[in-house]
Design a protein around this motif. Sequence first.
Motif, PDB file in Angstrom:
ATOM      1  N   ALA A   1      10.627   5.480   1.990  1.00  0.00           N
ATOM      2  CA  ALA A   1      11.287   5.594   3.292  1.00  0.00           C
ATOM      3  C   ALA A   1      10.268   5.902   4.381  1.00  0.00           C
ATOM      4  O   ALA A   1      10.319   5.335   5.481  1.00  0.00           O
ATOM      5  CB  ALA A   1      12.363   6.679   3.247  1.00  0.00           C
ATOM      6  N   GLN A   2       9.324   6.775   4.071  1.00  0.00           N
ATOM      7  CA  GLN A   2       8.292   7.127   5.056  1.00  0.00           C
ATOM      8  C   GLN A   2       7.468   5.906   5.427  1.00  0.00           C
ATOM      9  O   GLN A   2       7.131   5.689   6.603  1.00  0.00           O
ATOM     10  CB  GLN A   2       7.377   8.211   4.483  1.00  0.00           C
ATOM     11  N   MET A   3       7.126   5.090   4.453  1.00  0.00           N
ATOM     12  CA  MET A   3       6.345   3.886   4.715  1.00  0.00           C
ATOM     13  C   MET A   3       7.072   2.957   5.697  1.00  0.00           C
ATOM     14  O   MET A   3       6.479   2.428   6.643  1.00  0.00           O
ATOM     15  CB  MET A   3       6.064   3.134   3.411  1.00  0.00           C
ATOM     16  N   ILE A   4       8.369   2.772   5.479  1.00  0.00           N
ATOM     17  CA  ILE A   4       9.146   1.879   6.344  1.00  0.00           C
ATOM     18  C   ILE A   4       9.283   2.466   7.742  1.00  0.00           C
ATOM     19  O   ILE A   4       9.125   1.758   8.747  1.00  0.00           O
ATOM     20  CB  ILE A   4      10.530   1.615   5.713  1.00  0.00           C
TER      21      ILE A   4
ATOM     22  N   ASN B   1       9.050  -6.581   5.068  1.00  0.00           N
ATOM     23  CA  ASN B   1       8.132  -7.479   4.376  1.00  0.00           C
ATOM     24  C   ASN B   1       6.753  -6.864   4.193  1.00  0.00           C
ATOM     25  O   ASN B   1       6.138  -6.997   3.135  1.00  0.00           O
ATOM     26  CB  ASN B   1       8.029  -8.808   5.127  1.00  0.00           C
ATOM     27  N   SER B   2       6.245  -6.182   5.214  1.00  0.00           N
ATOM     28  CA  SER B   2       4.940  -5.551   5.068  1.00  0.00           C
ATOM     29  C   SER B   2       4.996  -4.437   4.028  1.00  0.00           C
ATOM     30  O   SER B   2       4.067  -4.278   3.222  1.00  0.00           O
ATOM     31  CB  SER B   2       4.461  -4.992   6.417  1.00  0.00           C
ATOM     32  N   SER B   3       6.082  -3.680   3.994  1.00  0.00           N
ATOM     33  CA  SER B   3       6.240  -2.638   2.977  1.00  0.00           C
ATOM     34  C   SER B   3       6.406  -3.253   1.593  1.00  0.00           C
ATOM     35  O   SER B   3       5.855  -2.752   0.598  1.00  0.00           O
ATOM     36  CB  SER B   3       7.436  -1.752   3.311  1.00  0.00           C
ATOM     37  N   ARG B   4       7.164  -4.341   1.524  1.00  0.00           N
ATOM     38  CA  ARG B   4       7.372  -5.028   0.239  1.00  0.00           C
ATOM     39  C   ARG B   4       6.044  -5.496  -0.354  1.00  0.00           C
ATOM     40  O   ARG B   4       5.837  -5.430  -1.574  1.00  0.00           O
ATOM     41  CB  ARG B   4       8.304  -6.228   0.486  1.00  0.00           C
ATOM     42  N   LEU B   5       5.129  -5.944   0.479  1.00  0.00           N
ATOM     43  CA  LEU B   5       3.827  -6.391  -0.006  1.00  0.00           C
ATOM     44  C   LEU B   5       2.979  -5.241  -0.531  1.00  0.00           C
ATOM     45  O   LEU B   5       1.937  -5.462  -1.152  1.00  0.00           O
ATOM     46  CB  LEU B   5       3.074  -7.131   1.111  1.00  0.00           C
ATOM     47  N   GLU B   6       3.413  -4.008  -0.275  1.00  0.00           N
ATOM     48  CA  GLU B   6       2.748  -2.827  -0.843  1.00  0.00           C
ATOM     49  C   GLU B   6       3.477  -2.306  -2.074  1.00  0.00           C
ATOM     50  O   GLU B   6       3.161  -1.232  -2.575  1.00  0.00           O
ATOM     51  CB  GLU B   6       2.677  -1.712   0.209  1.00  0.00           C
ATOM     52  N   GLY B   7       4.473  -3.045  -2.557  1.00  0.00           N
ATOM     53  CA  GLY B   7       5.212  -2.604  -3.734  1.00  0.00           C
ATOM     54  C   GLY B   7       6.429  -1.764  -3.430  1.00  0.00           C
ATOM     55  O   GLY B   7       7.053  -1.233  -4.339  1.00  0.00           O
ATOM     56  N   ASN B   8       6.802  -1.615  -2.151  1.00  0.00           N
ATOM     57  CA  ASN B   8       7.975  -0.835  -1.779  1.00  0.00           C
ATOM     58  C   ASN B   8       9.228  -1.497  -2.350  1.00  0.00           C
ATOM     59  O   ASN B   8       9.383  -2.722  -2.253  1.00  0.00           O
ATOM     60  CB  ASN B   8       8.067  -0.750  -0.257  1.00  0.00           C
ATOM     61  N   THR B   9      10.126  -0.707  -2.932  1.00  0.00           N
ATOM     62  CA  THR B   9      11.289  -1.266  -3.630  1.00  0.00           C
ATOM     63  C   THR B   9      12.572  -1.264  -2.806  1.00  0.00           C
ATOM     64  O   THR B   9      13.634  -1.622  -3.312  1.00  0.00           O
ATOM     65  CB  THR B   9      11.547  -0.498  -4.940  1.00  0.00           C
ATOM     66  N   TYR B  10      12.511  -0.856  -1.551  1.00  0.00           N
ATOM     67  CA  TYR B  10      13.694  -0.940  -0.697  1.00  0.00           C
ATOM     68  C   TYR B  10      14.126  -2.398  -0.561  1.00  0.00           C
ATOM     69  O   TYR B  10      13.292  -3.302  -0.423  1.00  0.00           O
ATOM     70  CB  TYR B  10      13.396  -0.387   0.693  1.00  0.00           C
TER      71      TYR B  10
END
Length: 468
Positions: free
Chosen positions: A208-211, A176-185
């Motif tokens: 992947a690195q962000m997650i 969820n935190s990555s998704r709020l940054e536009g991450n598409t996983y």
Amino acid sequence: MPKKIPAEELNAILALVGNHHPNPVQVRTIRDGLADELPPRMLQRRLALLVDQRRLTAEGRGKGRRYRLPPNHFVMQARPGQFEISGQAVGLEIYPPVSPEALAIKEAVRAPIQHRQPVSYQRAFLERYRPNQTFYLTEETRQRLVEMGRPPDAERPAGTYARRIYNRLLIDLSWNSSRLEGNTYSLLETERLLELGEAAEGKDALEAQMILNHKAAIELLVEQADEIGFNHYTILNLHGLLADNLLADPLAGGRLRTIGVGIAGTLYYPLDVPQLIEECFRQVLDTAAAIADPFEQAFFALVHLAYLQPFEDVNKRVSRLAANIPLIRQNLCPLSFVDVPERAYIDGVLGVYEMNRIELLRDVFIWAYQRSCARYSAVRQSLGEPDRFRLRYRALIAEMVAKVVRDRLDKKAATALIRQGAAEQLPAEDQGRFVEVAETELMSLHEGNIARYRLRPAEYQVWRQGWH
């Protein structure tokens, strides 16, 4: 060999198109809006490259051709050193219920950017706050949140709740935190990455690195629950973990910034002077540490760490994880931002940036915490009561299991190691039970649970071959 197109030129185009979102933009509008004039052919090459990279979508042909951001972003990073505010634009917008004050903020920050006023960092916004005298959350709200978030066993050691739901929390908060940054996983892709180490095909390695960085940061919060707090060690290390391998300057991770930055999609300009950044950062931490109520403390951190922008990038991620510090320490339900719409969160942050108004972000925070509580209440019920013996010796069990795997011990050597450790570190009455529990953990070890022991898939695979 073709000359490499400067990233700042591409980012400037993206920012300009983002300012018109969701409307498509003509080439002439893009050309006229750029600060540096580009010859028509050079601009066309840059637009074609952005389309190939799927950072822009093109509609129509010839003179009628127009460009817009893809549906998973409405604002992209404008230039190196600037921050990114990303979100999802959908036809039917999902938005949590908000108060009339929050609705007014939403309307204000959605006005065309040319109709909004440029603003700089207002230190008075921070200085007006008096711990335990000023409250962003009403007493009724704080009481309601503690009733929702307090488990029956809240008196146990710091971090007990988070450890009990750790596997679910790790996936939820990372995603969820990555998704709020536009991450598409997707959620399932995130789960496979965290549990099996498998990156999703066709995805940018930075995603992947962000997650994975979120995983490392969450591990810090949970494993050191009795040591973390609003201090330099915790916040700087949170940033160092979240920013690992993501910044242009690898030395910037875990350090306050010494350069000026801008934020795409807003007219808010953070502080530029390093000395003032350090002073305000210290004041934010001191103020947060002095707040007694855990929910007020969490929301204050969410607001002021993002507003100050003390790092070169990754500030909002730091603020979201830092908001969990008091919740984890006091064995309250963590905040994983489950179901939070990207646009609602960004509107709330923009309200803080441009207006120093917290009502919209506050309403999103409260709604998000209600969703998290509902989710983890169901998770806890499905897990049953925890084994108190395992809780007491959790760290030692994990240490033994990890050592067996990393040293590639077979069953005979593993048993000898566990018995020796139990004899040296445990009272006689607990040694037999400890050996049984540790051996059971080893027998139950598989690719889906090695993260709790901080083991890598490669380490596990090598050990497993010898174990059998």
